[in-house]
Design an enzyme around this catalytic site. Structure first.
Site, short mmCIF file in Angstrom:
data_model
loop_
_atom_site.label_atom_id
_atom_site.label_comp_id
_atom_site.label_asym_id
_atom_site.label_seq_id
_atom_site.Cartn_x
_atom_site.Cartn_y
_atom_site.Cartn_z
N GLU A 161 -1.08 0.38 -8.31
CA GLU A 161 -2.65 0.16 -7.50
C GLU A 161 -3.69 0.99 -7.58
O GLU A 161 -3.63 2.19 -7.05
CB GLU A 161 -2.03 0.28 -5.99
CG GLU A 161 -1.04 -0.68 -5.51
CD GLU A 161 -1.23 -0.93 -3.61
OE1 GLU A 161 -0.78 -1.80 -3.20
OE2 GLU A 161 -1.25 0.15 -3.19
N GLU A 320 3.13 -7.66 -4.47
CA GLU A 320 3.66 -6.91 -2.88
C GLU A 320 3.00 -7.47 -2.18
O GLU A 320 1.92 -8.32 -2.09
CB GLU A 320 3.43 -5.60 -2.63
CG GLU A 320 3.69 -4.70 -3.54
CD GLU A 320 3.28 -3.05 -3.14
OE1 GLU A 320 2.61 -2.77 -2.05
OE2 GLU A 320 3.14 -2.47 -3.89
#
Length: 693
Positions: A161, A320
């Site tokens: 991320e 995710e």
């Protein structure tokens, strides 16, 4: 334009058939080793076939400077692999250990006031630090050397991320890198002065050394918008350059293993230019977390469609999502019964060939201990784990039926998303702070869904001009090249929807002159002289505008003063004379070349678009014939190249049961009751049906 990397997908372990990947982030280092065997038992029960390892394990892999300990990682990789569970191995560089930041505090990023971001969470490093890069690449090379021959590692998970917490850095390292970025982009300081309009407020610079990041300038002041826009571009590029360095360090040693990193694409996820980044991965991956409330399903489908657009309809990886509540909102709502399975399969419907969660086993301690997981605190005797097992069965069934490798069928309509237009409309010195690019595409996606049309979300650099119809929703920045693209598309027969706040400026945020939208006025067939923002922050201000078709506009409207002779006005404003808006065109359709352009000159929101679009679609000659209960069901198709593998997904969008008719064999039904005749089903709220035709 960047050269796009060839798509490469993680391959199954030896002796296994290719199937949809299923699993999640696994953090065995948080647990005693005696738990590991039970984890593998439960993974088998849930039909998990892949886990991501080591994402935040730098401190355990390299406990002190230059000393590496792979023993624990080798043991769990071997256990997993022997059990038939593949590993997506992280570079482990996402969060530096305390020994590194204590020895080298100069790697820590600084905020716009110059304050240091101290260790204590994650991503406390600066992308432009040569010191941090040296340590991170050393770790990457050590990881690659150690696992290069391991048959159980099927892909690399580079970083994590990027930019989630360190998107902007205002340090001196960043300043020097920003100066070099500007020199590479513009060549001369005079070109920078021109791009940023520095003649205003005496901001002219004589040398690249005078360029500084947009640091704190005092409360209530206004930063140069050209500099702000370029700093956002630079920040995305700086993190991308760091990712590329890590990627290449891994790839040089393990060229056989595909590499990815997890994006954060959602309706509000504009941290980085993910379309630009998508050129640099072997396969696109995304982290998506649900929006609570009435937008939940639509926002998820919208975001997944955009990821499919970023992936250019190649298989993509849901790296995710959550089985239930997250931990980082003020109120962390759980998922309702059925939503865990439905949400995952909605991503699959939109092109995902992998479904993974954060995380496998819910933590007992730490900042994310209340974030849901595949194995919750309640253990395997829980609704969440039963849903996890149900989903594993569904994915296995779909894999056996041949879903893996099929693609999301192309819609007749594309809705365009543009990261840089969002960055430009975020600035504080714009006509109104209530209007930004980011909200408009979702309104259009939902309004089309209400009419039974599942649109494709397509990035600005994507192939939107190959669709029958396309929407430019608040695409504030239109370069000369993109303006020409608009001209060519409509002239050659395309059907284009353009909204207010589109084509206002070029790529430097220099306003196109001659009235709005300056560079495509002939295509849209309207000329607006002023913006008419609306609000209620002062007594007696204009807070809405009624349209003659019954819709209501809020926040922003164009004061359209002329239309082309051939244009048709479909709706006007009904307002007090004092406003100057009574009778002003609001929705206009203009023929141009062999195509047509509809201009929607105000913010209508989902409801106003839903009300207005039937007439506009009719005027544009777009067929909207659809199935019964259209609007209550989102219908999505995935097709195979062989023409035989056709999967149709039906999702209930509402709060009541809905009936659908279908042709084919039912593969998956969740909260759905198939009728005895086998050609119709009743789908409950949060339910779905998947049919192979």
């Amino acid at each position: 334009m960047n050269t796009r990397r060839t798509h490469r997908w993680p391959q199954p372990l030896d002796g296994q058939a290719q199937r949809l990947w299923y699993g999640g982030d696994y953090n065995p280092d948080q647990w005693p080793e005696e738990v590991w065997d039970d984890d593998i038992r439960l993974m088998h029960k849930a039909k998990v076939n892949l886990v991501s390892l080591g994402i935040f394990s730098w401190a355990k892999i390299e406990p002190s400077d230059g000393v590496f300990d792979f023993g624990w990682l080798d043991r769990i990789v071997d256990k997993l692999g022997r059990a038939g569970i593949a590993v997506d191995m992280a570079s482990a560089s996402a969060s530096p250990p305390m020994w590194l930041t204590q020895a080298h505090p100069e790697v820590l990023w600084r905020d716009e006031r110059g304050d240091v971001c101290w260790p204590g969470a994650r991503q406390h490093w600066r992308a432009t630090s040569p010191v941090f890069r040296e340590y991170a690449l050393r770790l990457c090379r050590a990881m690659a050397e150690h696992f290069k021959g391991n048959p159980y590692v099927v892909s690399w998970h580079v970083g994590n991320e990027y930019g989630c917490h360190n998107r902007f850095d205002y340090s001196d390292d960043a300043m020097r890198a920003f100066q070099k970025w500007c020199e590479a982009r513009y060549g001369t300081i005079e070109a920078v002065n021109d791009a940023w309009g520095t003649a205003f407020w005496s901001q002219r610079m004589n040398d690249f050394s005078e360029i500084i990041p947009p640091r704190f300038i005092g409360e209530g002041n206004f930063m140069n918008p050209g500099k702000l826009l370029d700093f956002k571009r630079f920040s995305s590029d700086a993190l991308k350059d760091f990712f590329i360095a890590e990627r290449d360090a891994l790839a040089q040693i393990t060229p056989d293993k595909p590499l990815t990193t997890n994006f954060m694409v959602s309706s509000g996820g504009t941290t980085l230019d993910y379309d630009d980044w998508s050129d640099e991965v072997d396969f696109v991956s995304n982290d998506h977390y649900f929006t609570p409330g009435e937008q939940h399903f639509d926002e998820l489908a919208y975001s997944a469609s955009l990821v499919d657009g970023l992936a250019r309809k190649k298989p993509w990886f849901l790296m995710e999502n959550s089985t239930g509540a997250v931990n980082w909102r003020p109120i962390n709502y759980r998922k309702e019964p059925g939503q865990t399975v439905r949400d995952a399969l909605a991503h699959v419907a939109m092109g995902a060939d992998a479904v993974c969660y954060f995380q496998w086993r819910q933590s007992r301690a730490g900042a994310e201990k209340f974030h849901s997981a595949m194995v919750p605190h309640a253990g395997e005797n829980s609704r969440i784990f039963r849903d996890v097992c149900e989903l594993g069965e569904d994915l296995q069934r779909l894999s056996d039926a041949g879903l893996e490798g099929t693609e999301l069928k192309k819609s007749p309509i594309a809705v365009v998303f543009d990261y840089q237009s969002e960055w430009a409309t975020e600035h504080s010195a714009n006509p109104t702070q209530k209007v930004r690019h980011v909200t408009e595409p979702l309104d259009w996606f939902r309004a089309f869904a209400d009419l039974g049309i599942t649109a494709d979300m397509v990035p600005m650099r994507g192939d939107w001009d190959t669709y029958e119809a396309a929407v430019l929703p608040c695409v504030y920045l239109l370069s000369q090249a993109d303006s020409q693209r608009v001209h060519d598309y409509v002239s050659n027969g395309g059907k284009l929807f353009v909204t207010y706040y589109t084509g206002i400026s070029d790529e430097r945020d220099h306003v196109w002159l001659g009235g709005y939208p300056g560079s495509i006025q002939d295509v849209v067939g309207v000329r607006s002289e002023e913006f008419a923002p609306m609000g209620d922050d002062f007594p007696g201000t204009l807070d809405h505008l009624d349209l003659s078709n019954g819709a209501v506009a809020h926040d922003m409207a164009d004061w359209i003063t002329s239309t082309s002779p051939q244009a048709s006005v479909l709706a006007t404003y009904q307002a007090d004379r004092r406003t100057g808006m009574n009778g002003v065109p609001a929705i206009v359709v203009n023929p141009f070349g062999s195509g047509k352009c509809a201009y929607i000159g105000c913010k209508l929101g989902r409801e106003g678009l839903r009300l207005s679009l039937p007439d506009v679609l009719g005027e544009m000659g777009i067929d909207r014939s659809c199935e019964p209960n259209a609007g209550k069901v989102l219908r999505i198709e995935r097709d195979g190249e062989d023409g035989r593998s056709r999967f149709v997904f039906y999702f209930n969008r509402g709060d009541d049961d809905v009936k659908v008719r279908f042709d084919g064999n039912v593969m998956v039904s969740s909260l759905a009751q198939v009728e005895e005749a086998g050609d119709a089903a009743s789908i409950s709220p949060n339910g779905l049906l998947i049919v192979k035709g």
